[in-house]
Design a protein around this motif. Structure first.
Motif, short mmCIF file in Angstrom:
data_model
loop_
_atom_site.label_atom_id
_atom_site.label_comp_id
_atom_site.label_asym_id
_atom_site.label_seq_id
_atom_site.Cartn_x
_atom_site.Cartn_y
_atom_site.Cartn_z
N UNK A 153 -41.27 65.50 -66.16
CA UNK A 153 -41.10 64.04 -66.18
C UNK A 153 -40.66 63.50 -64.81
N UNK A 154 -41.28 62.43 -64.40
CA UNK A 154 -41.01 61.83 -63.09
C UNK A 154 -39.56 61.39 -62.96
N UNK A 155 -38.99 60.91 -64.05
CA UNK A 155 -37.63 60.35 -63.96
C UNK A 155 -36.57 61.40 -63.66
N UNK A 156 -36.91 62.66 -63.76
CA UNK A 156 -35.93 63.71 -63.51
C UNK A 156 -35.79 64.06 -62.03
N UNK A 157 -36.68 63.54 -61.20
CA UNK A 157 -36.67 63.91 -59.78
C UNK A 157 -35.79 62.95 -58.97
N UNK A 158 -35.37 63.42 -57.84
CA UNK A 158 -34.53 62.63 -56.94
C UNK A 158 -35.38 61.56 -56.26
N UNK A 159 -35.03 60.30 -56.46
CA UNK A 159 -35.81 59.20 -55.89
C UNK A 159 -35.07 58.47 -54.77
N UNK A 160 -33.91 58.96 -54.38
CA UNK A 160 -33.13 58.29 -53.35
C UNK A 160 -33.76 58.48 -51.98
N UNK A 161 -33.86 57.39 -51.24
CA UNK A 161 -34.37 57.44 -49.87
C UNK A 161 -33.35 56.77 -48.96
N UNK A 162 -32.58 57.55 -48.20
CA UNK A 162 -31.56 56.96 -47.33
C UNK A 162 -32.18 56.25 -46.14
N UNK A 163 -31.42 55.39 -45.56
CA UNK A 163 -31.86 54.70 -44.34
C UNK A 163 -31.60 55.64 -43.17
N UNK A 164 -32.50 56.59 -42.98
CA UNK A 164 -32.22 57.71 -42.09
C UNK A 164 -32.36 57.39 -40.60
N UNK A 165 -33.19 56.44 -40.23
CA UNK A 165 -33.30 56.05 -38.83
C UNK A 165 -34.33 56.80 -38.02
N UNK A 166 -35.02 57.77 -38.61
CA UNK A 166 -36.06 58.50 -37.88
C UNK A 166 -37.33 57.66 -37.76
N UNK A 167 -38.08 57.90 -36.67
CA UNK A 167 -39.38 57.28 -36.48
C UNK A 167 -40.35 58.34 -35.95
N UNK A 168 -41.62 58.13 -36.21
CA UNK A 168 -42.64 59.06 -35.74
C UNK A 168 -42.60 59.13 -34.21
N UNK A 169 -42.65 60.33 -33.68
CA UNK A 169 -42.66 60.54 -32.24
C UNK A 169 -41.31 60.89 -31.66
N UNK A 170 -40.25 60.76 -32.45
CA UNK A 170 -38.91 61.06 -31.93
C UNK A 170 -38.74 62.56 -31.68
N UNK A 171 -38.05 62.87 -30.60
CA UNK A 171 -37.76 64.26 -30.25
C UNK A 171 -36.40 64.67 -30.82
N UNK A 172 -36.28 65.96 -31.09
CA UNK A 172 -35.05 66.52 -31.62
C UNK A 172 -35.06 68.02 -31.41
N UNK A 173 -34.00 68.67 -31.83
CA UNK A 173 -33.93 70.12 -31.82
C UNK A 173 -33.90 70.57 -33.28
N UNK A 174 -34.80 71.48 -33.63
CA UNK A 174 -34.96 71.86 -35.04
C UNK A 174 -35.01 73.37 -35.20
#
Length: 628
Positions: free
Chosen positions: A479-500
């Motif tokens: 069931x769809x309702x059992x999954x986590x639907x929270x989306x935080x305001x994370x601040x990432x954008x496509x093209x951003x550099x980071x260390x992973x």
């Protein structure tokens, strides 16, 4: 040139004595324009007040415009806010040899000696860090050159709540002024000058000395959290001279007026910035602690491991049965892969008992409160059941989201998941995800968000359609309702550099780029490597770090792979990863266009088209809704 700023004679001895550990200072040539100041107040040659730094917010301005008789704060609000920190102010005042205020005298009732000892220990820690916090050398690679030459942008520190200063970065931005060593100087001693932040890239800042205006010839990159960057006013309290760079000494004859004009209204680092950096780099996990961690050879079970080292919150764990201490596993202390001793038994997870009947005397169990807490779930009503289908990130091939099945329901909301078509007969490659994990998705998630779904290995009926597969396997979707639907305001954008972290080789931290954003899901590309090595990672993953994290913590950074090394990878760790992950790859996937055209049609489900590659960071309707 001009006379130096006069300083109060009663403060001279204290400022010089506080610097006994520094190298002997050679006399400075009188011909150079040197600005000396004690306290955080700049003074004119006639002794009148000039500039001051707010002890609360760090604002620099004309002293006469500051609040109260003492001129310590720029506003009433800063004065009131500072009162809550009066204990720390009292300790600092005493350590600097200044007479305590009336409020500080009242605080003497507290165990001041203990506090002073703690603060002295903190200062010693800072000095030790200054000696050891050298950048880990990476031959031929510099984040500054890499960003400058390609006009890249980096993810801000505030995107990484688990990283040092991630929750207290504040409003550090372009234009903030700091005091840094003056390298454009021929003096035999270390002197400083004021610089402004021109560009931020994670922890790293591109700095330009005051007075260079639009001249970028001497711009330089520096880690903001490093030991050589200080708030404006630090030289004053430390008795350090401010010396203009040699290149611009001829530009002004009245440097005091220049600084007054340039620093009025300017922002600087908080006075306790270095203390916050130090505190944010204190980690609760210690060596010799015992934990339960996933068995890297059999994902379906956990084993006991011992913390061998802690670097920047990352733990090198040695499996308890490893005699030569080479059987290790790297993860962050907030990783969902580690747990307290007894966790496996409490939820019914498979556990490999150690052949060691008695733990070593030096080893001790890590306290349960140190581990990352998962959200509580209500399993009393409708809940996941064995055999239900879903989509999940394959932990052995993190570039793929695959058709998966719930194989076992454990306690406290944990599930054992298997990848359809790739499971071992004994279930040794099942893996544990919590019900709230951002790595599992309802049926149709990839379809709606135009992500390639990896079908079961050996499944011949392509293109893959969920409804056909559910009928063929006589299965139902979770069931769809059992999954986590929270989306935080994370601040990432496509093209951003980071260390992973390369989660297929978790000891490696690499130069990486965000290439796709699907709500809270990030597609991480390792610079210099083919797309097949990309990994899907949650935006709050503790395996993502700001640019400059490796330098700050002393961890080894893996630079982008050059073309020559990509052509010959037979002995590299990446090649090992490739040969391992190939065993779990499905058939050729459909293109995004095909997926978009092949919308599922059925009576039981209806779809809400979700935006792909979102950068709004807000929650969106990207799940399938089941009709009653």
């Amino acid at each position: 040139m001009f006379d130096g700023y006069d300083s109060c004679s009663e403060d001279t001895s204290s400022s010089s004595s506080s610097d006994e550990s520094e190298e002997e200072v050679a006399p400075l040539p009188s011909s150079l324009p040197i600005i000396k100041n004690n306290g955080q107040v700049y003074t004119y040659p006639d002794g009148k007040s000039g500039m001051a730094t707010c002890e609360m917010c760090g604002m620099v301005g004309v002293r006469d415009a500051f609040y109260s008789k003492t001129k310590r704060f720029c506003s009433v609000s800063c004065s009131r806010s500072y009162s809550s920190n009066s204990k720390k102010a009292s300790i600092l005042a005493r350590l600097q040899g200044k007479p305590p205020t009336k409020k500080a005298k009242v605080l003497q009732k507290q165990p001041l000696v203990a506090k002073l000892a703690a603060y002295a220990q903190y200062q010693a820690t800072l000095q030790n860090q200054a000696k050891t916090k050298a950048a880990v050398p990476v031959e031929g690679f510099s984040w500054g050159n890499y960003i400058n030459s390609n006009s890249f942008t980096a993810a801000p520190v505030t995107c990484f709540k688990h990283a040092p200063m991630g929750t207290c970065w504040g409003d550090i931005s372009e234009g903030v002024r700091v005091e840094v060593p003056n390298t454009d100087c021929s003096l035999p001693t270390k002197v400083f000058w004021i610089a402004g932040i021109v560009k931020l890239a994670g922890y790293n800042a591109l700095l330009r000395y005051e007075g260079f205006e639009n001249d970028s010839s001497l711009d330089f990159w520096c880690n903001v959290c490093g030991s050589d960057i200080h708030p404006v006013g630090w030289c004053a309290t430390s008795g350090k001279p401010l010396v203009p760079p040699r290149t611009i000494q001829h530009k002004y004859t009245n440097w005091k007026a220049f600084l007054v004009k340039r620093l009025t209204g300017a922002k600087t680092l908080p006075p306790d910035f270095s203390q916050k950096v130090s505190e944010s780099m204190q980690y609760p996990f210690k060596t010799s602690m015992r934990v339960e961690v996933v068995d890297k050879t059999h994902l379906c079970r956990t084993r006991v491991a011992v913390v061998e080292s802690v670097i920047g919150g990352r733990l090198r764990l040695i499996y308890e049965e490893s005699e030569d201490k080479t059987d290790d596993f790297w993860c962050h202390m907030y990783s969902p892969l580690i747990h307290h001793i007894g966790w496996s038994r409490s939820i019914g997870h498979r556990f490999k008992r150690s052949d060691i009947t008695k733990k070593q005397d030096a080893h001790f169990d890590a306290p349960p409160h140190l581990f990352m807490k998962v959200k509580e779930v209500d399993t009393a009503g409708e809940w996941f059941k064995e055999g239900m289908k879903l989509e999940a990130i394959d932990p052995l091939n993190l570039s793929a989201i695959c058709v998966a099945t719930i194989r076992k329901v454990l306690a406290d909301g944990y599930l054992m998941i298997g990848i359809d078509g790739s499971e071992a007969a004994d279930g040794s490659d099942w893996f544990c995800y919590h019900a709230t994990s951002p790595s599992i998705f309802p049926v149709g998630f990839c379809e709606i968000n135009m992500i390639e779904l990896t079908p079961p290995r050996g499944y011949a009926k392509l293109p893959f359609k969920w409804f056909d597969y559910l009928r063929e396997t006589d299965s139902i979707a979770a069931p769809v309702k059992l999954f986590n639907k929270e989306v935080p305001n994370h601040g990432f954008h496509v093209g951003m550099k980071l260390e992973a972290v390369d989660l297929m080789e978790p000891r490696l931290v690499c130069v990486a780029t965000v290439t796709r954003i699907i709500h809270r899901l990030l597609r991480i590309h390792f610079d210099g490597w083919e797309d097949e090595y990309d990994q899907w990672v949650d935006c709050e993953s503790p395996d993502l770090y700001p640019v400059g994290w490796c330098q700050l913590t002393g961890y080894q950074l893996q630079p982008p792979a050059p073309q020559s090394s990509r052509d010959n990878q037979s002995s590299s760790s990446k090649q090992k990863k490739k040969s391992k992950s190939q065993q779990y790859k499905g058939h050729k996937k459909m293109s995004s266009l095909q997926l978009k055209e092949e919308l599922l049609d059925g009576e039981e489900y209806s779809f809400l088209q979700g935006a792909s590659d979102q950068e709004s960071n807000g929650s969106a309707s990207y799940y399938i809704k089941q009709e009653p």
